[in-house]
Design a protein around this motif. Structure first.
Motif, PDB file in Angstrom:
ATOM      1  N   GLN A  24       0.832  -1.196   0.000  1.00 27.29           N
ATOM      2  CA  GLN A  24       0.000   0.000   0.000  1.00 27.29           C
ATOM      3  C   GLN A  24       0.868   1.249   0.000  1.00 27.29           C
ATOM      4  O   GLN A  24       1.900   1.295   0.660  1.00 27.29           O
ATOM      5  N   ASP A  25       0.428   2.242  -0.747  1.00 25.73           N
ATOM      6  CA  ASP A  25       1.146   3.513  -0.795  1.00 25.73           C
ATOM      7  C   ASP A  25       0.795   4.341   0.433  1.00 25.73           C
ATOM      8  O   ASP A  25      -0.377   4.552   0.734  1.00 25.73           O
ATOM      9  N   LYS A  52      -7.836   1.391   2.030  1.00 21.77           N
ATOM     10  CA  LYS A  52      -7.122   0.153   1.704  1.00 21.77           C
ATOM     11  C   LYS A  52      -7.541  -0.362   0.335  1.00 21.77           C
ATOM     12  O   LYS A  52      -6.704  -0.850  -0.439  1.00 21.77           O
ATOM     13  N   GLY A  55      -5.584   1.016  -2.314  1.00 21.08           N
ATOM     14  CA  GLY A  55      -4.145   0.766  -2.233  1.00 21.08           C
ATOM     15  C   GLY A  55      -3.400   1.814  -1.431  1.00 21.08           C
ATOM     16  O   GLY A  55      -2.223   2.079  -1.675  1.00 21.08           O
ATOM     17  N   LEU A  56      -4.095   2.406  -0.441  1.00 23.52           N
ATOM     18  CA  LEU A  56      -3.493   3.476   0.358  1.00 23.52           C
ATOM     19  C   LEU A  56      -3.426   3.099   1.832  1.00 23.52           C
ATOM     20  O   LEU A  56      -4.344   2.474   2.370  1.00 23.52           O
ATOM     21  N   ALA A  57      -2.343   3.489   2.467  1.00 22.93           N
ATOM     22  CA  ALA A  57      -2.207   3.408   3.922  1.00 22.93           C
ATOM     23  C   ALA A  57      -2.180   4.862   4.390  1.00 22.93           C
ATOM     24  O   ALA A  57      -1.145   5.535   4.319  1.00 22.93           O
ATOM     25  N   ARG A 226      -2.004   9.242  -6.107  1.00 24.11           N
ATOM     26  CA  ARG A 226      -2.556   8.893  -4.796  1.00 24.11           C
ATOM     27  C   ARG A 226      -3.695   9.835  -4.407  1.00 24.11           C
ATOM     28  O   ARG A 226      -4.612   9.439  -3.684  1.00 24.11           O
TER      29      ARG A 226
END
Length: 314
Positions: A24-25, A52, A55-57, A226
């Motif tokens: 995750q980015d 999530k 694909g994000l943290a 992002r």
């Protein structure tokens, strides 16, 4: 046949579990203030796993100083900051390289507030009265425009800096009115303390409507993929919150017992209708009108092309 199918499914499941999870980015989001219901969609998106899914943290960070987030993201110390549309215009005019990439709260929250059972029934009744404020500049301009609609000016009132003791100053009779109180917080705080307030809304009294809370980033990060994924998750969080406000409230206070207060419960209900349904959407005419308003009030020197400081992320 059935056993062969079950065996095949078991093998497929085992293979799937062997595939490493997608990295995750990381994304740092600097809040404008301590955590409160204004940030509801972000915490719903976090708890529901919407970030999530993109694909994000995402790390949501409350600032030590509320004035810091815009400067920090401009310097690359953070990816996105929550700020205010009025402040965005002032920051850009001062040369800060930041850009609006989304909206969180799409209506003004600022108000002029008086005691409901007091003698002030309309803005024109403020003549000769004392008005408390916390932050000079924009609040002065806002009050000035509201007064002018009723044939008055700032010279007709006495401005008193009460720092951040807006409601207490009103309760104590130190001032007759306050400017800068939020309609979803101060009014509820007053009601809890059994001292009902009457609010006058800027957008009904001569001030162009504006976005209260916006997402900003550094100019160099406008095309960071992002950001679009973040806004998609926030939109899902907003939709869930609007459709399921009670369930969303439970998500908001999950693991954050300090937020489970009567004031926050009331503010939550009053905030639901004010979140931007489409965080990406940008009303260019609205921003241009507000920029002209600030220039006419002497708060900015120029009104640059909106593309310089506000974009609609793909």
């Amino acid at each position: 046949m059935k056993m062969r199918w079950m065996r095949a499914m078991a093998v497929a499941a085992a293979m799937a579990s062997a595939v490493p999870a997608m990295a995750q980015d990381k994304l740092e989001v600097l809040l404008d203030w301590f955590v409160n219901p204004d940030h509801g969609p972000l915490y719903v998106a976090q708890e529901q796993g919407y970030f999530k899914d993109e694909g994000l943290a995402v790390d949501l960070i409350a600032p030590a100083d509320p004035n810091d987030p815009p400067r920090l993201v401009a310097a690359g110390q953070g990816d996105i900051a929550i700020s205010y549309q009025p402040q965005l215009h002032l920051q850009v005019d001062a040369g800060l390289p930041v850009v609006r990439v989304g909206t969180l709260v799409a209506t003004p929250l600022n108000t002029v507030i008086v005691l409901k059972d007091g003698p002030i029934k309309s803005i024109k009744d403020l003549k000769g009265k004392k008005v408390g404020f916390s932050v000079g500049g924009f609040e002065d301009a806002l009050l000035g425009a509201m007064l002018e609609k009723h044939g008055l000016s700032l010279k007709d009132v006495t401005l008193i800096n009460v720092n951040f003791s807006l409601s207490p100053a009103l309760f104590a009779g130190q001032v007759d009115a306050i400017v800068g109180g939020y309609r979803n917080f101060e009014l509820n705080q007053m009601a809890i303390e059994k001292k009902e307030g009457r609010a006058f809304f800027p957008e009904e009294e001569g001030v162009p409507a504006y976005d209260e809370l916006v997402f900003i980033t550094a100019k160099g990060k406008v095309n960071d993929p992002r950001i679009g994924r973040f806004l998609s998750a926030v939109e899902r969080g907003t939709q869930y919150l609007i459709n399921h406000p009670d369930a969303a409230w439970a998500l908001f206070i999950k693991g954050r017992k300090d937020l489970d207060t009567e004031l926050n419960k009331r503010a939550w209900k009053d905030s639901v209708a004010r979140f931007a349904h489409s965080p990406r959407a940008l009303d260019r005419a609205r921003y241009e009108r507000f920029a002209q308003f600030l220039k006419a009030r002497g708060l900015v020197k120029t009104t640059p092309d909106i593309a310089i400081y506000a974009v609609e992320v793909k």
